[in-house]
Design a protein around this motif. Structure first.
Motif, short mmCIF file in Angstrom:
data_model
loop_
_atom_site.label_atom_id
_atom_site.label_comp_id
_atom_site.label_asym_id
_atom_site.label_seq_id
_atom_site.Cartn_x
_atom_site.Cartn_y
_atom_site.Cartn_z
N ASP A 141 48.96 97.63 88.97
CA ASP A 141 47.99 96.58 88.65
C ASP A 141 46.84 96.52 89.65
OD1 ASP A 141 49.50 95.76 86.47
OD2 ASP A 141 50.70 94.38 87.69
N TYR A 142 47.02 97.14 90.80
CA TYR A 142 45.99 97.06 91.82
C TYR A 142 46.05 98.28 92.74
CZ TYR A 142 49.69 95.80 95.14
OH TYR A 142 50.81 95.81 95.92
N VAL A 143 44.93 98.55 93.37
CA VAL A 143 44.82 99.59 94.40
C VAL A 143 44.59 98.89 95.73
CG1 VAL A 143 43.34 101.45 95.26
CG2 VAL A 143 43.96 101.38 92.84
N ASP A 144 45.28 99.32 96.75
CA ASP A 144 45.12 98.69 98.06
C ASP A 144 43.78 99.03 98.70
OD1 ASP A 144 47.85 97.41 98.62
OD2 ASP A 144 48.38 99.42 97.97
N LEU A 145 43.36 100.29 98.59
CA LEU A 145 42.10 100.73 99.21
C LEU A 145 41.34 101.59 98.19
CD1 LEU A 145 40.36 100.88 101.82
CD2 LEU A 145 41.58 103.00 102.37
N TYR A 146 40.18 101.10 97.77
CA TYR A 146 39.36 101.81 96.78
C TYR A 146 38.12 102.32 97.51
CZ TYR A 146 37.75 102.73 91.98
OH TYR A 146 37.37 103.32 90.79
N GLN A 147 37.92 103.63 97.49
CA GLN A 147 36.90 104.25 98.32
C GLN A 147 35.83 104.94 97.49
OE1 GLN A 147 39.63 106.30 101.63
NE2 GLN A 147 40.54 106.21 99.60
N ILE A 148 34.58 104.80 97.92
CA ILE A 148 33.52 105.58 97.29
C ILE A 148 33.57 106.98 97.90
CG2 ILE A 148 32.10 103.60 96.71
CD1 ILE A 148 30.33 104.21 99.12
N HIS A 149 33.72 107.98 97.03
CA HIS A 149 34.01 109.34 97.48
C HIS A 149 32.79 110.02 98.10
CE1 HIS A 149 37.08 112.72 96.33
NE2 HIS A 149 36.74 112.76 97.60
N ARG A 150 31.62 109.69 97.60
CA ARG A 150 30.37 110.22 98.13
C ARG A 150 29.29 109.16 97.96
NH1 ARG A 150 33.53 113.31 99.79
NH2 ARG A 150 33.49 115.59 99.83
N TRP A 151 28.14 109.38 98.57
CA TRP A 151 26.99 108.50 98.41
C TRP A 151 26.29 108.86 97.10
CZ3 TRP A 151 25.21 104.44 101.32
CH2 TRP A 151 23.90 104.00 101.08
N ASP A 152 25.93 107.87 96.31
CA ASP A 152 25.25 108.10 95.05
C ASP A 152 23.75 107.89 95.25
OD1 ASP A 152 24.27 108.20 92.49
OD2 ASP A 152 25.72 106.80 91.63
N TYR A 153 23.00 108.99 95.21
CA TYR A 153 21.56 108.93 95.44
C TYR A 153 20.81 108.40 94.22
CZ TYR A 153 22.17 111.53 99.79
OH TYR A 153 22.53 111.92 101.07
N HIS A 154 21.50 108.20 93.13
CA HIS A 154 20.84 107.78 91.89
C HIS A 154 21.13 106.33 91.51
CE1 HIS A 154 19.82 111.98 91.38
NE2 HIS A 154 21.09 112.29 91.52
N THR A 155 21.87 105.62 92.36
CA THR A 155 22.22 104.23 92.10
C THR A 155 21.92 103.39 93.33
OG1 THR A 155 24.00 104.88 90.59
CG2 THR A 155 24.07 102.64 91.46
N PRO A 156 21.23 102.26 93.20
CA PRO A 156 20.99 101.40 94.37
C PRO A 156 22.30 100.96 95.01
CG PRO A 156 19.65 100.70 92.49
CD PRO A 156 20.62 101.71 91.96
N ILE A 157 22.36 100.97 96.32
CA ILE A 157 23.59 100.60 97.00
C ILE A 157 23.95 99.15 96.70
CG2 ILE A 157 22.40 99.94 99.13
CD1 ILE A 157 25.92 101.55 98.75
N GLU A 158 22.96 98.31 96.40
CA GLU A 158 23.23 96.92 96.04
C GLU A 158 24.07 96.85 94.77
OE1 GLU A 158 19.53 96.90 98.54
OE2 GLU A 158 20.28 98.09 96.85
#
Length: 326
Positions: free
Chosen positions: A121-138
């Motif tokens: 039902d849940y993940v303890d740690l969800y990580q962004i695997h790389r930086w997305d240059y096409h999506t605002p970080i906000e």
């Protein structure tokens, strides 16, 4: 096994994290050297018996089959609440627009898909695997905040980016009151120490836990320079990481062998001990395709290298090009 807090959070993790890229259906995705479920389960069980409670996978590992294998094993071998289960988002899972990346749409779909494959039902740690240059970080950070508030994710982390990008993400989250990253999963070992320049000091200053991947440089630190392995022969991504500084890397590998011989221990233990003793490192992410890989990693936690040994291991290092996340 030792347990420590991950960054400034209250989340307690073992001093080793089992990286689960090794476990996935062979032929699925880009990792042809992976182990199927029947071969993987004894190693996952052994890790638990050694006290490891921290397991890291990703949606893109072997087309999601790594998540499926890990999820079923943890369900069978223990109590879900006793494990810290980490996965990642970024890799496209289909050839279609909006599949992959860190848009709000992609994150909302990816977390649901990962939870289904993991059987939790849940993940303890969800990580962004790389930086997305096409999506605002906000946009990315607000979506991550929302899935935390929805109870699908307990904590968030990041992986493999420039220090300025991570600093921007931390500042942006704080400015908006959004959930903050508690960990950085980066590329750090005796053959690649570029993270020592900016990322490690940033993490120390910001109270972010460091969980390095490839602590043994895809196994290169554990064997003679001219030796190889099935994974090394079939690991296209790994070849891009260690091909520009071969002469200096060879001398580092020879230094590891010399220290190990004097200590009467394995090269893997020496290389892992060097990393585990770095003050900024919380839990190296180890790969294990054999029981001895797990035993070596655990033993490395009690192998204390002195200053002269660390200096010997580091002496031949030269600056490396930044690879792995451009």
């Amino acid at each position: 096994m030792q347990y420590v807090n991950l960054g400034q959070s209250g989340l307690k993790v073992s001093r080793l994290c089992l990286g689960c890229m090794t476990y996935g259906e062979p032929g699925r995705g880009t990792h042809g050297w992976t182990m199927d479920e029947a071969s993987s389960r004894p190693l996952l069980r052994q890790a638990i018996e050694l006290g490891i409670n921290f397991f890291d996978t990703a949606n893109g590992y072997s087309d999601g089959t790594s998540e499926e294998i890990v999820g079923r094993a943890l369900k069978d071998f223990g109590v879900r609440e006793d494990f810290v289960l980490a996965t990642k988002v970024y890799t496209p899972m289909r050839k279609a627009p909006n599949s992959g990346g860190l848009s709000r749409k992609a994150i909302m779909q990816s977390i649901d898909d990962s939870l289904r494959r993991l059987g939790t039902d849940y993940v303890d740690l969800y990580q962004i695997h790389r930086w997305d240059y096409h999506t605002p970080i906000e946009e990315t950070l607000e979506a991550l905040h929302d899935i935390v508030k929805a109870g699908k994710v307990r904590y968030i982390g990041a992986s493999s980016m420039y220090a300025w990008q991570f600093a921007k993400a931390l500042y942006t989250a704080e400015r908006h009151g959004w959930t903050r990253f508690i960990s950085m999963q980066n590329h750090l070992n005796l053959l690649n120490r570029e993270e020592e320049r900016e990322m490690l000091p940033l993490c120390a200053a910001e109270g972010v836990g460091v969980i390095p991947w490839s602590p043994l440089a895809r196994g290169r630190l554990t064997r003679d320079w001219n030796a190889s392995s099935e994974r090394q022969q079939n690991d296209a991504f790994g070849r891009t990481l260690y091909q520009q500084t071969e002469e200096a890397d060879r001398r580092v590998i020879e230094a590891v062998a010399q220290v190990a011989e004097r200590r009467g221990t394995t090269r893997a233990q020496v290389a892992m001990a060097w990393l585990a003793q770095k003050s900024q490192v919380t839990a190296p992410i180890i790969g294990a395709s054999k029981v001895e890989h797990l035993n070596d990693a655990v033993a490395a936690l009690t192998l204390s290298l002195d200053a002269s040994e660390r200096e010997e291991l580091e002496a031949a290092y030269i600056p490396h090009s930044v690879v792995g996340f451009q």
